[in-house]
Design a protein around this motif. Structure first.
Motif, PDB file in Angstrom:
ATOM      1  N   LYS A   7      -6.652  16.213   0.284  1.00 47.91           N
ATOM      2  CA  LYS A   7      -7.153  16.334   1.649  1.00 47.91           C
ATOM      3  C   LYS A   7      -6.590  17.601   2.272  1.00 47.91           C
ATOM      4  N   ASN A   8      -7.291  18.129   3.255  1.00 45.70           N
ATOM      5  CA  ASN A   8      -6.803  19.312   3.953  1.00 45.70           C
ATOM      6  C   ASN A   8      -6.765  19.091   5.452  1.00 45.70           C
ATOM      7  N   PHE A   9      -6.584  17.832   5.858  1.00 36.76           N
ATOM      8  CA  PHE A   9      -6.527  17.510   7.280  1.00 36.76           C
ATOM      9  C   PHE A   9      -5.537  16.373   7.491  1.00 36.76           C
ATOM     10  N   SER A  10      -5.066  16.226   8.739  1.00 35.03           N
ATOM     11  CA  SER A  10      -4.128  15.156   9.071  1.00 35.03           C
ATOM     12  C   SER A  10      -4.809  13.797   8.912  1.00 35.03           C
ATOM     13  N   ALA A  11      -4.030  12.805   8.490  1.00 39.02           N
ATOM     14  CA  ALA A  11      -4.581  11.463   8.319  1.00 39.02           C
ATOM     15  C   ALA A  11      -3.454  10.448   8.443  1.00 39.02           C
ATOM     16  N   LYS A  12      -3.827   9.219   8.763  1.00 41.13           N
ATOM     17  CA  LYS A  12      -2.868   8.125   8.799  1.00 41.13           C
ATOM     18  C   LYS A  12      -2.742   7.514   7.404  1.00 41.13           C
ATOM     19  N   TYR A  13      -1.511   7.135   7.061  1.00 39.15           N
ATOM     20  CA  TYR A  13      -1.240   6.549   5.753  1.00 39.15           C
ATOM     21  C   TYR A  13      -0.276   5.380   5.902  1.00 39.15           C
ATOM     22  N   LYS A  49       3.461  -5.870   0.976  1.00 36.80           N
ATOM     23  CA  LYS A  49       2.244  -6.246   1.693  1.00 36.80           C
ATOM     24  C   LYS A  49       1.395  -5.005   1.968  1.00 36.80           C
ATOM     25  N   GLY A  50       2.048  -3.952   2.485  1.00 33.75           N
ATOM     26  CA  GLY A  50       1.321  -2.725   2.792  1.00 33.75           C
ATOM     27  C   GLY A  50       0.769  -2.059   1.548  1.00 33.75           C
ATOM     28  N   LEU A  51       1.557  -2.050   0.466  1.00 33.91           N
ATOM     29  CA  LEU A  51       1.110  -1.452  -0.784  1.00 33.91           C
ATOM     30  C   LEU A  51      -0.075  -2.202  -1.374  1.00 33.91           C
ATOM     31  N   LYS A  52       0.018  -3.525  -1.355  1.00 28.01           N
ATOM     32  CA  LYS A  52      -1.064  -4.327  -1.920  1.00 28.01           C
ATOM     33  C   LYS A  52      -2.359  -4.115  -1.144  1.00 28.01           C
ATOM     34  N   GLU A  53      -2.260  -4.081   0.181  1.00 31.44           N
ATOM     35  CA  GLU A  53      -3.456  -3.872   0.995  1.00 31.44           C
ATOM     36  C   GLU A  53      -4.041  -2.482   0.757  1.00 31.44           C
ATOM     37  N   ALA A  54      -3.176  -1.458   0.629  1.00 32.95           N
ATOM     38  CA  ALA A  54      -3.661  -0.104   0.361  1.00 32.95           C
ATOM     39  C   ALA A  54      -4.322  -0.046  -1.022  1.00 32.95           C
ATOM     40  N   TYR A  55      -3.718  -0.707  -1.996  1.00 31.38           N
ATOM     41  CA  TYR A  55      -4.272  -0.727  -3.360  1.00 31.38           C
ATOM     42  C   TYR A  55      -5.636  -1.398  -3.379  1.00 31.38           C
ATOM     43  N   GLU A  56      -5.751  -2.520  -2.708  1.00 30.05           N
ATOM     44  CA  GLU A  56      -7.023  -3.255  -2.694  1.00 30.05           C
ATOM     45  C   GLU A  56      -8.117  -2.482  -1.970  1.00 30.05           C
ATOM     46  N   ARG A  57      -7.726  -1.653  -0.989  1.00 26.34           N
ATOM     47  CA  ARG A  57      -8.704  -0.847  -0.254  1.00 26.34           C
ATOM     48  C   ARG A  57      -8.953   0.508  -0.914  1.00 26.34           C
ATOM     49  N   GLY A  58      -8.203   0.803  -1.969  1.00 32.38           N
ATOM     50  CA  GLY A  58      -8.344   2.088  -2.641  1.00 32.38           C
ATOM     51  C   GLY A  58      -7.801   3.250  -1.830  1.00 32.38           C
ATOM     52  N   GLU A  59      -6.814   2.991  -0.969  1.00 36.90           N
ATOM     53  CA  GLU A  59      -6.261   4.021  -0.097  1.00 36.90           C
ATOM     54  C   GLU A  59      -5.025   4.663  -0.721  1.00 36.90           C
ATOM     55  N   LYS A  60      -4.790   5.918  -0.368  1.00 38.92           N
ATOM     56  CA  LYS A  60      -3.584   6.617  -0.783  1.00 38.92           C
ATOM     57  C   LYS A  60      -2.425   6.204   0.124  1.00 38.92           C
ATOM     58  N   VAL A  61      -1.207   6.398  -0.360  1.00 38.24           N
ATOM     59  CA  VAL A  61      -0.003   6.127   0.427  1.00 38.24           C
ATOM     60  C   VAL A  61       0.873   7.381   0.409  1.00 38.24           C
ATOM     61  N   VAL A  62       1.826   7.449   1.342  1.00 43.46           N
ATOM     62  CA  VAL A  62       2.782   8.560   1.360  1.00 43.46           C
ATOM     63  C   VAL A  62       4.163   8.020   1.016  1.00 43.46           C
ATOM     64  N   LEU A  63       4.757   8.583  -0.033  1.00 47.74           N
ATOM     65  CA  LEU A  63       6.100   8.198  -0.432  1.00 47.74           C
ATOM     66  C   LEU A  63       7.103   9.143   0.212  1.00 47.74           C
ATOM     67  N   LEU A  64       8.123   8.552   0.841  1.00 49.91           N
ATOM     68  CA  LEU A  64       9.147   9.322   1.542  1.00 49.91           C
ATOM     69  C   LEU A  64      10.535   8.938   1.062  1.00 49.91           C
TER      70      LEU A  64
END
Length: 221
Positions: free
Chosen positions: A16-22, A49-64
């Motif tokens: 991506k090349n724009f700001s987004a919520k993760y 819980k958050g990881l599972k929901e992101a995985y099921e929705r096919g969403e990316k996550v940010v690791l910090l």
């Protein structure tokens, strides 16, 4: 959490090349970097819980990671630079889960909205500089030469990385990122500092320095 040495060799990574919520994920003992897979044994109920929901929705996550490797960070203790990751596998085991994630892209965290009960943040992608200069390619090829010699003497590279790092064509930024966990294994501060280096020439200079340290350590064994 354990690092996996499996790496992605697909150049067509979605970026991506724009700001987004993760959804955010906190790692206590390793820094996620682009092009590298990590396998994590997750135990935190809220993060799962958050990881599972992101995985099921096919969403990316940010690791910090946290500043100074603080084990239980508050909202002000997280590093400003993280890595967008794709969740490749999510295997539940009772109240725990084994999660494999592949690093995709450096990002700067613009705002952390919450860490409890859900870890939500907004982040903006970071572009590399000096990524395809003549000097960057020269530095990469020099490191490859050192790596080839070290691997011949010490079998330094895991088999799955040997062909990728020594024989495949790739851009210097990807090469430097794939070297991070090899030359800074177990040192989160150095891993984080390399993640924060968007200048590829600078990153390769640090890889060269760390390679010398590795050679010195191996010579003493």
């Amino acid at each position: 959490m354990q690092q996996s040495e499996a790496n992605n060799d697909n150049e067509n990574i979605e970026r991506k090349n724009f700001s987004a919520k993760y959804t955010g994920v906190f790692l206590s003992n390793i820094v996620a970097v682009p092009y590298v897979n990590i396998t994590c044994d997750m135990h935190n109920v809220g993060e799962l819980k958050g990881l599972k929901e992101a995985y099921e929705r096919g969403e990316k996550v940010v690791l910090l990671a946290s500043k100074d490797c603080i084990p239980n960070p508050t909202i002000d203790d997280f590093c400003d630079i993280g890595c967008v990751c794709e969740i490749k596998q999510f295997r539940e085991n009772g109240q725990d889960a084994e999660v494999m994630m592949m690093g995709l892209q450096r990002v700067k965290v613009e705002k952390i909205h919450s860490i409890m009960p859900d870890f939500i943040l907004t982040a903006t992608p970071l572009s590399e500089v000096n990524a395809n200069t003549v000097l960057a390619f020269q530095k990469m090829n020099a490191v490859k030469g050192e790596l080839r010699e070290l691997n011949r003497k010490e079998r330094f590279l895991p088999p799955m990385l040997e062909n990728q790092l020594l024989n495949q064509d790739m851009d210097p930024g990807k090469f430097a990122d794939m070297m991070i966990h090899l030359v800074a294994k177990g040192d989160m501060k150095i891993q984080q500092s390399l993640l924060e280096m968007i200048d590829v020439e600078e990153r390769l200079n640090e890889i060269v320095r760390l390679m010398e340290n590795v050679k010195q350590v191996l010579a003493l064994k």
